[in-house]
Write a protein that holds these residues in place. Structure first.
Motif, PDB file in Angstrom:
ATOM      1  N   VAL A 190       0.840  -1.205   0.000  1.00  0.00           N
ATOM      2  CA  VAL A 190       0.000   0.000   0.000  1.00  0.00           C
ATOM      3  C   VAL A 190       0.870   1.247   0.000  1.00  0.00           C
ATOM      4  O   VAL A 190       0.643   2.196  -0.757  1.00  0.00           O
ATOM      5  CB  VAL A 190      -0.934   0.013   1.229  1.00  0.00           C
ATOM      6  N   LEU A 191       1.884   1.233   0.851  1.00  0.00           N
ATOM      7  CA  LEU A 191       2.741   2.408   1.020  1.00  0.00           C
ATOM      8  C   LEU A 191       3.434   2.793  -0.278  1.00  0.00           C
ATOM      9  O   LEU A 191       3.412   3.953  -0.694  1.00  0.00           O
ATOM     10  CB  LEU A 191       3.773   2.117   2.110  1.00  0.00           C
ATOM     11  N   PHE A 192       4.020   1.820  -0.954  1.00  0.00           N
ATOM     12  CA  PHE A 192       4.792   2.121  -2.154  1.00  0.00           C
ATOM     13  C   PHE A 192       3.900   2.372  -3.367  1.00  0.00           C
ATOM     14  O   PHE A 192       4.133   3.309  -4.131  1.00  0.00           O
ATOM     15  CB  PHE A 192       5.772   0.982  -2.438  1.00  0.00           C
ATOM     16  N   PHE A 248      -7.723   7.706  -6.441  1.00  0.00           N
ATOM     17  CA  PHE A 248      -7.343   6.610  -7.335  1.00  0.00           C
ATOM     18  C   PHE A 248      -6.123   5.859  -6.810  1.00  0.00           C
ATOM     19  O   PHE A 248      -6.060   4.628  -6.885  1.00  0.00           O
ATOM     20  CB  PHE A 248      -7.064   7.153  -8.733  1.00  0.00           C
ATOM     21  N   SER A 249      -5.149   6.593  -6.277  1.00  0.00           N
ATOM     22  CA  SER A 249      -3.963   5.930  -5.734  1.00  0.00           C
ATOM     23  C   SER A 249      -4.321   5.110  -4.496  1.00  0.00           C
ATOM     24  O   SER A 249      -3.736   4.052  -4.250  1.00  0.00           O
ATOM     25  CB  SER A 249      -2.885   6.959  -5.389  1.00  0.00           C
ATOM     26  N   GLY A 250      -5.297   5.574  -3.723  1.00  0.00           N
ATOM     27  CA  GLY A 250      -5.764   4.791  -2.581  1.00  0.00           C
ATOM     28  C   GLY A 250      -6.409   3.485  -3.020  1.00  0.00           C
ATOM     29  O   GLY A 250      -6.202   2.437  -2.396  1.00  0.00           O
ATOM     30  N   PHE A 251      -7.176   3.552  -4.113  1.00  0.00           N
ATOM     31  CA  PHE A 251      -7.801   2.332  -4.643  1.00  0.00           C
ATOM     32  C   PHE A 251      -6.737   1.345  -5.115  1.00  0.00           C
ATOM     33  O   PHE A 251      -6.809   0.148  -4.816  1.00  0.00           O
ATOM     34  CB  PHE A 251      -8.732   2.688  -5.799  1.00  0.00           C
ATOM     35  N   ALA A 287      -3.381  -3.551  -4.494  1.00  0.00           N
ATOM     36  CA  ALA A 287      -2.069  -4.192  -4.366  1.00  0.00           C
ATOM     37  C   ALA A 287      -1.976  -4.986  -3.071  1.00  0.00           C
ATOM     38  O   ALA A 287      -1.403  -6.085  -3.035  1.00  0.00           O
ATOM     39  CB  ALA A 287      -0.968  -3.130  -4.417  1.00  0.00           C
ATOM     40  N   GLN A 288      -2.545  -4.444  -2.014  1.00  0.00           N
ATOM     41  CA  GLN A 288      -2.548  -5.168  -0.740  1.00  0.00           C
ATOM     42  C   GLN A 288      -3.354  -6.459  -0.849  1.00  0.00           C
ATOM     43  O   GLN A 288      -2.938  -7.508  -0.352  1.00  0.00           O
ATOM     44  CB  GLN A 288      -3.123  -4.285   0.356  1.00  0.00           C
ATOM     45  N   ALA A 289      -4.495  -6.398  -1.515  1.00  0.00           N
ATOM     46  CA  ALA A 289      -5.330  -7.589  -1.671  1.00  0.00           C
ATOM     47  C   ALA A 289      -4.612  -8.665  -2.478  1.00  0.00           C
ATOM     48  O   ALA A 289      -4.697  -9.855  -2.160  1.00  0.00           O
ATOM     49  CB  ALA A 289      -6.649  -7.216  -2.347  1.00  0.00           C
ATOM     50  N   ARG A 296     -13.006  -3.955  -0.121  1.00  0.00           N
ATOM     51  CA  ARG A 296     -12.941  -3.619   1.304  1.00  0.00           C
ATOM     52  C   ARG A 296     -11.694  -2.809   1.626  1.00  0.00           C
ATOM     53  O   ARG A 296     -11.749  -1.830   2.370  1.00  0.00           O
ATOM     54  CB  ARG A 296     -12.951  -4.901   2.130  1.00  0.00           C
ATOM     55  N   ARG A 297     -10.556  -3.209   1.081  1.00  0.00           N
ATOM     56  CA  ARG A 297      -9.297  -2.556   1.425  1.00  0.00           C
ATOM     57  C   ARG A 297      -9.075  -1.269   0.649  1.00  0.00           C
ATOM     58  O   ARG A 297      -8.172  -0.506   0.968  1.00  0.00           O
ATOM     59  CB  ARG A 297      -8.130  -3.523   1.199  1.00  0.00           C
TER      60      ARG A 297
END
Length: 204
Positions: free
Chosen positions: A117-119, A142-145, A150-152, A202-203
């Motif tokens: 998420v961070l990168f 959009f970057s949050g999505f 990426a985390q998922a 969700r994420r």
């Protein structure tokens, strides 16, 4: 005549002062349009995983194991109680093995779920603002999505294998590579991403 000369001198002085001011304004406008690449918050790479790790080793992981065990019995006429599940897990692998069932390496790797998420979020934000000229608000959304997606992608396979380890005591005795191969051989590669769409929603 003296008054005219004084007026001319004042106008010349105003022009001389105005030129640097105009240049300064232009420079500020140029800087405003220049988007710098912000570094990721590297301190979160240490603080976040350590907090998750502390919560998991002090009982959080075992509570999740009990939850998964209970959910896997849904639909049966008489599902086991949490106490029965606990006794069953302890009888299969002992107290330590029950408490940390599926923790190594699947639960431990989940402590790092914030890294993608961070990168991804920081890099996407930079690219959208510098190259596509998106607004700050749109780029953040959009970057949050994408960061959540990426985390998922990283977490979903870990959870799939961890659930398999919790469900089957023999899986708990396998090495991580053997457990992964067993899941892929039994259910296919695509099964590692079962439920990824709800997880992404969700994420994100």
């Amino acid at each position: 005549m003296a008054k005219i000369r004084l007026t001319q001198q004042m106008n010349a002085s105003s022009s001389a002062i105005g030129r640097p001011c105009a240049q300064t304004i232009q420079q500020l406008k140029h800087l405003d349009h220049t988007i710098s690449r912000q570094r990721p918050a590297f301190e979160k790479l240490l603080v976040g995983p350590m907090m998750i790790f502390g919560e998991m080793i002090t009982g959080g992981h075992y509570l999740e194991v009990l939850r998964l065990g209970k959910q896997m019995t849904t639909g049966r006429t008489s599902g086991p109680s949490y106490l029965c599940l606990h006794r069953s897990f302890v009888s299969e692998t002992g107290l330590f093995g029950a408490v940390y069932r599926g923790f190594l390496p699947w639960g431990l790797l989940q402590c790092l779920k914030g890294v993608p998420v961070l990168f991804v979020q920081n890099e996407t934000m930079y690219q959208l603002r510098s190259r596509a000229s998106w607004s700050q608000r749109s780029a953040e959304k959009f970057s949050g999505f994408l960061g959540g997606a990426a985390q998922a992608v990283c977490v979903c396979p870990l959870q799939k294998i961890k659930v398999s380890v919790v469900a089957c005591p023999t899986m708990n005795l396998l090495t991580p590579l053997q457990a992964t191969q067993r899941v892929i051989k039994t259910y296919g590669v695509g099964s590692l991403y079962d439920g990824i769409i709800p997880m992404m929603m969700r994420r994100s």
